[in-house]
Design a protein around this motif. Structure first.
Motif, PDB file in Angstrom:
ATOM      1  N   THR A  36       0.851  -1.181   0.000  1.00  0.00           N
ATOM      2  CA  THR A  36       0.000   0.000   0.000  1.00  0.00           C
ATOM      3  C   THR A  36       0.885   1.228   0.000  1.00  0.00           C
ATOM      4  N   ILE A  37       0.591   2.167  -0.894  1.00  0.00           N
ATOM      5  CA  ILE A  37       1.305   3.444  -0.936  1.00  0.00           C
ATOM      6  C   ILE A  37       0.381   4.514  -0.388  1.00  0.00           C
ATOM      7  N   PHE A  38       0.921   5.340   0.511  1.00  0.00           N
ATOM      8  CA  PHE A  38       0.205   6.490   1.056  1.00  0.00           C
ATOM      9  C   PHE A  38       0.875   7.751   0.521  1.00  0.00           C
ATOM     10  N   ILE A  39       0.079   8.607  -0.127  1.00  0.00           N
ATOM     11  CA  ILE A  39       0.587   9.859  -0.685  1.00  0.00           C
ATOM     12  C   ILE A  39      -0.255  10.986  -0.097  1.00  0.00           C
ATOM     13  N   ARG A  40       0.397  11.882   0.633  1.00  0.00           N
ATOM     14  CA  ARG A  40      -0.323  12.999   1.258  1.00  0.00           C
ATOM     15  C   ARG A  40       0.207  14.309   0.679  1.00  0.00           C
ATOM     16  N   GLY A  41      -0.725  15.110   0.155  1.00  0.00           N
ATOM     17  CA  GLY A  41      -0.360  16.397  -0.411  1.00  0.00           C
ATOM     18  C   GLY A  41      -1.548  17.019  -1.116  1.00  0.00           C
ATOM     19  N   THR A  42      -1.321  18.198  -1.661  1.00  0.00           N
ATOM     20  CA  THR A  42      -2.422  18.935  -2.288  1.00  0.00           C
ATOM     21  C   THR A  42      -2.453  18.799  -3.807  1.00  0.00           C
ATOM     22  N   HIS A  43      -1.490  18.102  -4.389  1.00  0.00           N
ATOM     23  CA  HIS A  43      -1.444  17.954  -5.848  1.00  0.00           C
ATOM     24  C   HIS A  43      -2.426  16.881  -6.322  1.00  0.00           C
ATOM     25  N   ASP A  44      -2.944  17.084  -7.521  1.00  0.00           N
ATOM     26  CA  ASP A  44      -3.858  16.110  -8.126  1.00  0.00           C
ATOM     27  C   ASP A  44      -3.049  14.929  -8.670  1.00  0.00           C
ATOM     28  N   VAL A  45      -3.254  13.773  -8.068  1.00  0.00           N
ATOM     29  CA  VAL A  45      -2.556  12.564  -8.540  1.00  0.00           C
ATOM     30  C   VAL A  45      -3.562  11.518  -9.025  1.00  0.00           C
ATOM     31  N   SER A  46      -4.741  11.984  -9.425  1.00  0.00           N
ATOM     32  CA  SER A  46      -5.784  11.054  -9.867  1.00  0.00           C
ATOM     33  C   SER A  46      -5.366  10.245 -11.094  1.00  0.00           C
ATOM     34  N   PHE A  47      -4.376  10.735 -11.838  1.00  0.00           N
ATOM     35  CA  PHE A  47      -3.872   9.990 -12.999  1.00  0.00           C
ATOM     36  C   PHE A  47      -3.279   8.641 -12.587  1.00  0.00           C
ATOM     37  N   LEU A  48      -2.975   8.470 -11.301  1.00  0.00           N
ATOM     38  CA  LEU A  48      -2.410   7.213 -10.824  1.00  0.00           C
ATOM     39  C   LEU A  48      -3.427   6.069 -10.817  1.00  0.00           C
ATOM     40  N   LYS A  49      -4.707   6.399 -10.940  1.00  0.00           N
ATOM     41  CA  LYS A  49      -5.745   5.353 -10.982  1.00  0.00           C
ATOM     42  C   LYS A  49      -5.449   4.332 -12.077  1.00  0.00           C
ATOM     43  N   ASP A  50      -4.923   4.825 -13.191  1.00  0.00           N
ATOM     44  CA  ASP A  50      -4.681   3.974 -14.354  1.00  0.00           C
ATOM     45  C   ASP A  50      -3.221   3.583 -14.510  1.00  0.00           C
ATOM     46  N   HIS A  51      -2.417   3.849 -13.501  1.00  0.00           N
ATOM     47  CA  HIS A  51      -0.984   3.539 -13.582  1.00  0.00           C
ATOM     48  C   HIS A  51      -0.770   2.025 -13.532  1.00  0.00           C
ATOM     49  N   LEU A  52       0.187   1.551 -14.277  1.00  0.00           N
ATOM     50  CA  LEU A  52       0.541   0.138 -14.290  1.00  0.00           C
ATOM     51  C   LEU A  52       0.843  -0.343 -12.869  1.00  0.00           C
ATOM     52  N   ASN A  61      -9.721  13.436   1.562  1.00  0.00           N
ATOM     53  CA  ASN A  61      -9.092  14.717   1.875  1.00  0.00           C
ATOM     54  C   ASN A  61      -7.763  14.827   1.129  1.00  0.00           C
ATOM     55  N   ASP A  62      -6.656  14.992   1.841  1.00  0.00           N
ATOM     56  CA  ASP A  62      -5.366  15.150   1.159  1.00  0.00           C
ATOM     57  C   ASP A  62      -4.552  13.858   1.113  1.00  0.00           C
ATOM     58  N   LEU A  63      -5.184  12.718   1.451  1.00  0.00           N
ATOM     59  CA  LEU A  63      -4.484  11.432   1.469  1.00  0.00           C
ATOM     60  C   LEU A  63      -4.994  10.519   0.357  1.00  0.00           C
ATOM     61  N   VAL A  64      -4.068  10.062  -0.468  1.00  0.00           N
ATOM     62  CA  VAL A  64      -4.374   9.081  -1.504  1.00  0.00           C
ATOM     63  C   VAL A  64      -3.747   7.762  -1.077  1.00  0.00           C
ATOM     64  N   THR A  65      -4.546   6.698  -1.149  1.00  0.00           N
ATOM     65  CA  THR A  65      -4.076   5.363  -0.814  1.00  0.00           C
ATOM     66  C   THR A  65      -4.154   4.500  -2.067  1.00  0.00           C
ATOM     67  N   LEU A  66      -3.018   3.909  -2.420  1.00  0.00           N
ATOM     68  CA  LEU A  66      -2.951   3.030  -3.584  1.00  0.00           C
ATOM     69  C   LEU A  66      -2.576   1.634  -3.138  1.00  0.00           C
ATOM     70  N   LEU A  84       5.724  16.983  -9.442  1.00  0.00           N
ATOM     71  CA  LEU A  84       4.593  17.868  -9.144  1.00  0.00           C
ATOM     72  C   LEU A  84       4.906  18.848  -8.015  1.00  0.00           C
ATOM     73  N   GLY A  85       5.866  18.507  -7.170  1.00  0.00           N
ATOM     74  CA  GLY A  85       6.217  19.387  -6.059  1.00  0.00           C
ATOM     75  C   GLY A  85       6.214  18.656  -4.735  1.00  0.00           C
ATOM     76  N   TYR A  86       6.011  19.416  -3.677  1.00  0.00           N
ATOM     77  CA  TYR A  86       6.115  18.906  -2.310  1.00  0.00           C
ATOM     78  C   TYR A  86       4.937  18.010  -1.925  1.00  0.00           C
ATOM     79  N   PHE A  87       5.260  16.884  -1.297  1.00  0.00           N
ATOM     80  CA  PHE A  87       4.283  15.995  -0.671  1.00  0.00           C
ATOM     81  C   PHE A  87       4.748  15.776   0.755  1.00  0.00           C
TER      82      PHE A  87
END
Length: 110
Positions: A36-52, A61-66, A84-87
């Protein structure tokens, strides 16, 4: 399962009386592969939904879990988000015993 993880070094998981996993907790987690990857930040990382290698994507909120197939996909994902910058967080965690148990045995008996 949290208590098992805290108290035991080795376990055996059974499904209908048949062994589906056995060994040290570390070896069972290593054999399971999924992370499981946890990514916390304000950048849009929704493109990761389709990542290999991405099995599931969840944003709250500001936490994405993959959930990823295995740890080899963590570096390419990291390489995609860092420009994208700071996370404030990017971490890769082993599955919990509960996640492994549900995967091996199922949530309920069929």
């Amino acid at each position: 399962m949290e208590h098992v993880e805290e108290l035991c070094e080795s376990i055996c998981i059974l499904k209908r009386g048949k062994q589906v996993a056995e060994g040290s907790i570390k070896s069972i987690k290593d054999d399971f592969k999924q992370k499981t990857i946890f990514i916390r930040g304000t950048h849009d990382v929704s493109f990761l939904k389709d990542h290999l290698g991405v099995l599931s994507y969840n944003k709250k909120n500001d936490l994405v879990t993959l959930k990823i197939e295995d740890e080899t996909f963590a570096q390419p994902i990291y390489d995609r988000v860092t420009p994208l910058g700071y996370f404030s967080e990017f971490s890769v965690k082993d599955p919990t015993l509960n996640e492994i148990f549900i995967s091996k045995v199922g949530e309920h008996d069929e």
